[in-house]
Design an enzyme around this catalytic site. Structure first.
Site, PDB file in Angstrom:
ATOM      1  N   CYS A  47       0.875  -1.172   0.000  1.00 30.89           N
ATOM      2  CA  CYS A  47       0.000   0.000   0.000  1.00 30.89           C
ATOM      3  C   CYS A  47       0.908   1.217   0.000  1.00 30.89           C
ATOM      4  O   CYS A  47       2.122   1.097   0.128  1.00 30.89           O
ATOM      5  CB  CYS A  47      -0.819   0.046   1.286  1.00 30.89           C
ATOM      6  SG  CYS A  47      -1.766  -1.454   1.574  1.00 30.89           S
TER       7      CYS A  47
ATOM      8  N   ARG B  49       1.462   1.934  -5.988  1.00 29.12           N
ATOM      9  CA  ARG B  49       1.721   0.944  -4.930  1.00 29.12           C
ATOM     10  C   ARG B  49       0.490   0.117  -4.599  1.00 29.12           C
ATOM     11  O   ARG B  49       0.566  -0.835  -3.815  1.00 29.12           O
ATOM     12  CB  ARG B  49       2.199   1.654  -3.658  1.00 29.12           C
ATOM     13  CG  ARG B  49       3.507   2.366  -3.798  1.00 29.12           C
ATOM     14  CD  ARG B  49       3.900   2.968  -2.476  1.00 29.12           C
ATOM     15  NE  ARG B  49       4.120   1.949  -1.477  1.00 29.12           N
ATOM     16  CZ  ARG B  49       5.270   1.338  -1.252  1.00 29.12           C
ATOM     17  NH1 ARG B  49       6.317   1.623  -1.992  1.00 29.12           N
ATOM     18  NH2 ARG B  49       5.384   0.424  -0.306  1.00 29.12           N
TER      19      ARG B  49
ATOM     20  N   TRP C  86      -3.703  -1.974  -1.497  1.00 28.71           N
ATOM     21  CA  TRP C  86      -3.751  -3.205  -2.307  1.00 28.71           C
ATOM     22  C   TRP C  86      -4.015  -4.299  -1.291  1.00 28.71           C
ATOM     23  O   TRP C  86      -3.187  -4.563  -0.424  1.00 28.71           O
ATOM     24  CB  TRP C  86      -2.421  -3.420  -3.013  1.00 28.71           C
ATOM     25  CG  TRP C  86      -2.445  -4.514  -4.031  1.00 28.71           C
ATOM     26  CD1 TRP C  86      -2.936  -4.462  -5.294  1.00 28.71           C
ATOM     27  CD2 TRP C  86      -1.941  -5.835  -3.861  1.00 28.71           C
ATOM     28  NE1 TRP C  86      -2.760  -5.664  -5.926  1.00 28.71           N
ATOM     29  CE2 TRP C  86      -2.159  -6.522  -5.080  1.00 28.71           C
ATOM     30  CE3 TRP C  86      -1.329  -6.524  -2.814  1.00 28.71           C
ATOM     31  CZ2 TRP C  86      -1.784  -7.848  -5.272  1.00 28.71           C
ATOM     32  CZ3 TRP C  86      -0.966  -7.839  -3.006  1.00 28.71           C
ATOM     33  CH2 TRP C  86      -1.188  -8.490  -4.229  1.00 28.71           C
TER      34      TRP C  86
ATOM     35  N   ASN D 290       1.006   0.359   6.094  1.00 32.33           N
ATOM     36  CA  ASN D 290       1.442  -0.465   4.963  1.00 32.33           C
ATOM     37  C   ASN D 290       2.226  -1.627   5.540  1.00 32.33           C
ATOM     38  O   ASN D 290       3.133  -1.422   6.336  1.00 32.33           O
ATOM     39  CB  ASN D 290       2.338   0.374   4.044  1.00 32.33           C
ATOM     40  CG  ASN D 290       3.064  -0.473   3.017  1.00 32.33           C
ATOM     41  OD1 ASN D 290       2.532  -1.473   2.548  1.00 32.33           O
ATOM     42  ND2 ASN D 290       4.269  -0.073   2.665  1.00 32.33           N
ATOM     43  N   GLY D 291       1.862  -2.867   5.153  1.00 36.69           N
ATOM     44  CA  GLY D 291       2.566  -4.035   5.678  1.00 36.69           C
ATOM     45  C   GLY D 291       1.567  -5.043   6.193  1.00 36.69           C
ATOM     46  O   GLY D 291       0.385  -5.006   5.839  1.00 36.69           O
TER      47      GLY D 291
ATOM     48  N   GLU E 284      10.806 -12.696 -20.767  1.00 39.93           N
ATOM     49  CA  GLU E 284      10.386 -11.340 -20.408  1.00 39.93           C
ATOM     50  C   GLU E 284       9.339 -10.818 -21.402  1.00 39.93           C
ATOM     51  O   GLU E 284       8.358 -10.181 -21.004  1.00 39.93           O
ATOM     52  CB  GLU E 284      11.624 -10.425 -20.355  1.00 39.93           C
ATOM     53  CG  GLU E 284      11.344  -8.961 -20.118  1.00 39.93           C
ATOM     54  CD  GLU E 284      10.589  -8.666 -18.827  1.00 39.93           C
ATOM     55  OE1 GLU E 284      10.431  -9.557 -17.985  1.00 39.93           O
ATOM     56  OE2 GLU E 284      10.128  -7.521 -18.697  1.00 39.93           O
TER      57      GLU E 284
ATOM     58  N   LYS F 293       5.654  -9.666 -20.127  1.00 45.16           N
ATOM     59  CA  LYS F 293       5.121  -8.329 -20.381  1.00 45.16           C
ATOM     60  C   LYS F 293       3.805  -8.438 -21.135  1.00 45.16           C
ATOM     61  O   LYS F 293       2.841  -7.761 -20.831  1.00 45.16           O
ATOM     62  CB  LYS F 293       6.144  -7.543 -21.223  1.00 45.16           C
ATOM     63  CG  LYS F 293       6.227  -6.095 -20.962  1.00 45.16           C
ATOM     64  CD  LYS F 293       7.150  -5.718 -19.838  1.00 45.16           C
ATOM     65  CE  LYS F 293       6.968  -6.507 -18.589  1.00 45.16           C
ATOM     66  NZ  LYS F 293       7.943  -6.250 -17.557  1.00 45.16           N
TER      67      LYS F 293
ATOM     68  N   GLU G 272       0.956  -9.793 -18.961  1.00 44.55           N
ATOM     69  CA  GLU G 272       0.686  -8.859 -17.867  1.00 44.55           C
ATOM     70  C   GLU G 272      -0.234  -7.704 -18.302  1.00 44.55           C
ATOM     71  O   GLU G 272      -1.148  -7.332 -17.575  1.00 44.55           O
ATOM     72  CB  GLU G 272       2.052  -8.297 -17.452  1.00 44.55           C
ATOM     73  CG  GLU G 272       2.127  -7.616 -16.155  1.00 44.55           C
ATOM     74  CD  GLU G 272       3.569  -7.176 -15.865  1.00 44.55           C
ATOM     75  OE1 GLU G 272       4.456  -7.284 -16.749  1.00 44.55           O
ATOM     76  OE2 GLU G 272       3.796  -6.719 -14.751  1.00 44.55           O
TER      77      GLU G 272
ATOM     78  N   HIS H 109       9.766 -30.120 -27.829  1.00 45.58           N
ATOM     79  CA  HIS H 109       9.629 -31.095 -26.738  1.00 45.58           C
ATOM     80  C   HIS H 109       8.275 -30.991 -26.038  1.00 45.58           C
ATOM     81  O   HIS H 109       8.122 -31.450 -24.909  1.00 45.58           O
ATOM     82  CB  HIS H 109      10.767 -30.917 -25.720  1.00 45.58           C
ATOM     83  CG  HIS H 109      12.109 -31.227 -26.293  1.00 45.58           C
ATOM     84  ND1 HIS H 109      12.477 -32.497 -26.691  1.00 45.58           N
ATOM     85  CD2 HIS H 109      13.166 -30.428 -26.573  1.00 45.58           C
ATOM     86  CE1 HIS H 109      13.714 -32.474 -27.173  1.00 45.58           C
ATOM     87  NE2 HIS H 109      14.155 -31.212 -27.112  1.00 45.58           N
TER      88      HIS H 109
ATOM     89  N   LYS I 296       2.716  -2.627  -8.271  1.00 45.80           N
ATOM     90  CA  LYS I 296       4.112  -2.390  -8.626  1.00 45.80           C
ATOM     91  C   LYS I 296       5.074  -3.004  -7.613  1.00 45.80           C
ATOM     92  O   LYS I 296       6.115  -3.524  -7.973  1.00 45.80           O
ATOM     93  CB  LYS I 296       4.340  -0.878  -8.701  1.00 45.80           C
ATOM     94  CG  LYS I 296       5.739  -0.469  -9.113  1.00 45.80           C
ATOM     95  CD  LYS I 296       5.937  -0.662 -10.588  1.00 45.80           C
ATOM     96  CE  LYS I 296       7.309  -0.265 -11.055  1.00 45.80           C
ATOM     97  NZ  LYS I 296       7.620  -0.914 -12.341  1.00 45.80           N
TER      98      LYS I 296
HETATM   99  C1  F6R Z   1       6.696  -7.276 -14.235  1.00 48.87           C
HETATM  100  C2  F6R Z   1       7.032  -6.771 -12.920  1.00 48.87           C
HETATM  101  C3  F6R Z   1       7.204  -7.736 -11.804  1.00 48.87           C
HETATM  102  C4  F6R Z   1       8.426  -7.329 -10.952  1.00 48.87           C
HETATM  103  C5  F6R Z   1       8.534  -8.231  -9.722  1.00 48.87           C
HETATM  104  C6  F6R Z   1       9.774  -7.927  -8.919  1.00 48.87           C
HETATM  105  O1  F6R Z   1       6.571  -6.248 -15.160  1.00 48.87           O
HETATM  106  O2  F6R Z   1       7.170  -5.603 -12.743  1.00 48.87           O
HETATM  107  O3  F6R Z   1       7.329  -9.042 -12.280  1.00 48.87           O
HETATM  108  O4  F6R Z   1       9.562  -7.439 -11.757  1.00 48.87           O
HETATM  109  O5  F6R Z   1       7.410  -8.070  -8.921  1.00 48.87           O
HETATM  110  O6  F6R Z   1       9.780  -6.590  -8.505  1.00 48.87           O
HETATM  111  P1  F6R Z   1      11.123  -5.899  -7.999  1.00 48.87           P
HETATM  112  O7  F6R Z   1      12.029  -5.797  -9.145  1.00 48.87           O
HETATM  113  O8  F6R Z   1      10.674  -4.563  -7.486  1.00 48.87           O
HETATM  114  O9  F6R Z   1      11.672  -6.770  -6.925  1.00 48.87           O
END
Ligand code: F6R
Length: 602
Positions: free
Chosen positions: A2, A27, A74, A100-101, A477, A481, A484, A500, A597
């Site tokens: 959060c 967040r 969140w 937050n936590g 990746e 992306k 996501e 395979h 995020k």
């Molecule tokens: C994907 C994404 C997540 C973060 C993951 C780790 O676009 O953003 O998969 O890469 O949650 O986050 P960090 O790098 O902040 O530890």
């Protein structure tokens, strides 16, 4: 997971809290709320949904004040409802709290308070805090003592800010969740992250784990667990409010994709010496002389950057593994092990857990992170910053590129340290190409056909991404992306693995993005052809001049560069394909559903 904000000594607490919440929305964004002290008491307004909905409610009816707290959520305990939104208040509404936590022992505290006659209005863990503080105030304690006693009973992680009616003070505490104070000429802000208050000030004081802050106009007092006053310098951050806005772009993600050339120039700046050695500010030459193995721990996109980095280090002769942080075990840690936590935010719970396990097992640790003062940066033995600037879009983009380049630099330093300071044989060639990388990225951004490709393929049923060597983490990746932000089915594979099993999924409704930026194009070509003969459309992402034959229905070109770096250029093309496809599908690009995020829960 959060965002919290508080403002103290403000002329417009409501306005500043709402601005802060909008800046923190990355967040978490399933509900939001504020509490302000005004003449008649503490006015709380909170609402499920986006901050814009809260704003509409508030515009109608809250009288302003000079001190207040706010929260964007969140959910972890209890679904996103008005009741579960923060701030939470005590039964007399004298005490208001944002948090937050996670409070791990909240059920035991809740039972104790229920036995004392308290009633709970939400399903959150947080609500125990205002009740317990009020309980202690009713027992005769002063507010600060009641707050500290309460915090002393909490197990878990928290950044918490509390306000009590009739005082001009906000009390705060931090344990394993970020908390920073903004300082502005006698006015203060408290927040989970600096962008929250960058519109108002760039002067900051970081609060450390186990510390408390007492903040009122013209007075900030930080104390440690034992009550000793902590003297901490005010620092100036280099990010500007403008940098954290969207500027001319429709989405943060597009802005951040376009910032990659500049971000990489920053990542590299001042780190390559004239004699061809690496100069990483955190590590004097020889730092890693005793290291014989490197273990990367990371999640999501950062894990893909770690896989890429691990290949680069292995090629330099350094035994290196990359583990998903949530799967990490320390059984291979020995005296010569360096554990590197790769984390954009520096706050990812799984990564912090792995980092702590590595430390307990005796490993030397490094945090490779974007956020100065983040938990990972503080807890690891060393912090190495990727210098990509703030990333607001939930989907990580520019930070992937900066992470990979930072890991490449770290690899060069390791190799130098293990060879008594001698640069790697291929260092000069690599660095020459590395210096050109920002220009190559600018070329990709200017010439890309990603939008046309997205228009051609956005109605497929499945999207595969395939590659070898460092193309493989880029394929993973690319698929992450894509899924996501488009919500469409996407998978990344090592090219050689297609036959395979996954080939069984291939139909005319499959688009395959095949990477031809490394040194093994011949093999990938065979694998792409296998998919093509089974009716898949093939989009090659290829280095200029590569023969991608007739099997490729389309090509996204990238400039020629060092093979260790080419995967980064391919990745930019794939980021753009994901972006434009998500845009065509009308997705919420910067805030994809179900995601946040910064993932501060395990
Ligand atoms: C994907 C994404 C997540 C973060 C993951 C780790 O676009 O953003 O998969 O890469 O949650 O986050 P960090 O790098 O902040 O530890």
């Amino acid at each position: 997971m959060c965002g919290i904000i508080a403002c103290i000594g403000s002329d417009d607490a409501v306005g500043e809290l709402l601005t802060g919440l909008e800046n923190l929305e990355y967040r978490g964004y399933d509900s939001a709320g504020i509490a302000v002290q005004n003449g008649s008491g503490i006015a709380v307004r909170k609402k499920a949904g986006k901050i814009s909905e809260l704003k509409d409610t508030i515009a109608r009816d809250v009288s302003n004040g000079t001190i207040g707290i706010g929260h964007t959520r969140w959910s972890t305990h209890g679904p996103p409802t008005d009741k579960n939104a923060h701030p939470h208040t005590s039964r007399t509404e004298r005490v208001a709290v944002v948090h937050n936590g996670i409070i791990e022992n909240y059920e035991a505290i809740r039972r104790k308070l229920i036995a004392e006659g308290y009633e709970f209005r939400s399903e959150t863990d947080t609500e125990v805090i205002p009740h317990l503080v009020e309980y202690y105030i009713d027992q005769g304690m002063g507010v600060e003592e009641a707050f500290k006693t309460t915090v002393g009973e909490l197990d878990g992680s928290y950044a918490v800010a509390l306000m009590v009616h009739g005082t001009d003070t906000v009390y705060a505490a931090r344990q394993d969740s970020p908390l920073v104070v903004g300082v502005d000429d006698g006015r203060y802000y408290l927040a989970s992250d600096v962008p929250a208050f960058l519109d108002f000030t760039d002067e900051v004081v970081y609060i450390e784990n186990g510390e408390f802050a007492r903040v009122r106009p013209n007075e900030l007092v930080i104390t440690d667990r034992d009550g000793n006053v902590v003297d901490r310098d005010v620092e100036t951050v280099e990010w500007s409010a403008e940098e954290t806005g969207k500027g001319q772009y429709a989405h943060y993600m597009l802005k951040e994709i376009n910032e990659q050339a500049d971000a990489l120039a920053n990542t590299i700046a001042g780190r390559i010496g004239e004699d061809g050695t690496v100069e990483l500010e955190a590590f004097p030459p020889g730092t890693f002389g005793g290291i014989d193995e490197v273990e990367f721990v990371a999640c999501g996109t950062s894990y893909h950057a770690a896989l890429y980095g691990a290949q680069l280090l292995r090629r330099a002769g350094i035994r290196t593994y990359a583990s998903l942080a949530s799967e990490y075990d320390t059984s291979t840690v020995s005296d010569g092990t360096l554990v590197v936590a790769v984390t954009q935010s520096g706050e990812t719970a799984d990564t912090l857990t792995a980092l702590r396990a590595a430390q307990d097992a005796g490993a030397e640790t490094v945090a490779v992170t974007n956020v100065v003062g983040s938990s990972a940066a503080r807890e690891a033995d060393h912090a190495l910053y990727i210098r990509a600037g703030p990333e607001i879009g939930v989907a990580a983009t520019k930070t992937f590129s900066s992470q990979v380049v930072t890991l490449a630099l770290l690899g060069h330093q390791l190799a130098e340290d293990l060879e008594q300071g001698r640069p790697r044989e291929d260092a000069a060639e690599f660095f020459e190409e590395l210096r050109k990388l920002p220009d190559h990225i600018a070329t990709v951004l200017e010439t890309t056909r990603a939008k046309e490709i997205s228009e051609e393929y956005f109605d497929k049923k499945s999207y595969f991404f395939i590659g070898r060597d460092n193309e493989f983490p880029v394929a993973l990746e690319g698929a992450l992306k894509f899924k996501e932000i488009t919500y469409e089915h996407a998978e990344g594979f090592a090219s050689g693995e297609l036959k395979h099993g996954p080939l069984a999924l291939v139909t005319e409704e499959t688009a395959v993005f095949a990477l031809f930026t490394g040194q093994n194009g011949r093999e990938t070509r065979k694998n792409a052809e296998e998919a093509h003969t089974r009716s898949a459309d093939i989009v090659a992402v290829a280095t200029d001049g590569t023969d991608v034959g007739e099997f490729a229905d389309n090509v996204l070109w990238v400039p020629k560069t060092h093979p260790d770096l080419a995967g980064l250029l391919a990745n930019v093309q794939l980021q753009l394909v994901s972006y434009y496809t998500a845009d065509l599908l009308g997705r919420e690009i910067d805030k994809p559903r179900n995601l946040a995020k910064s993932v501060t829960v395990e």
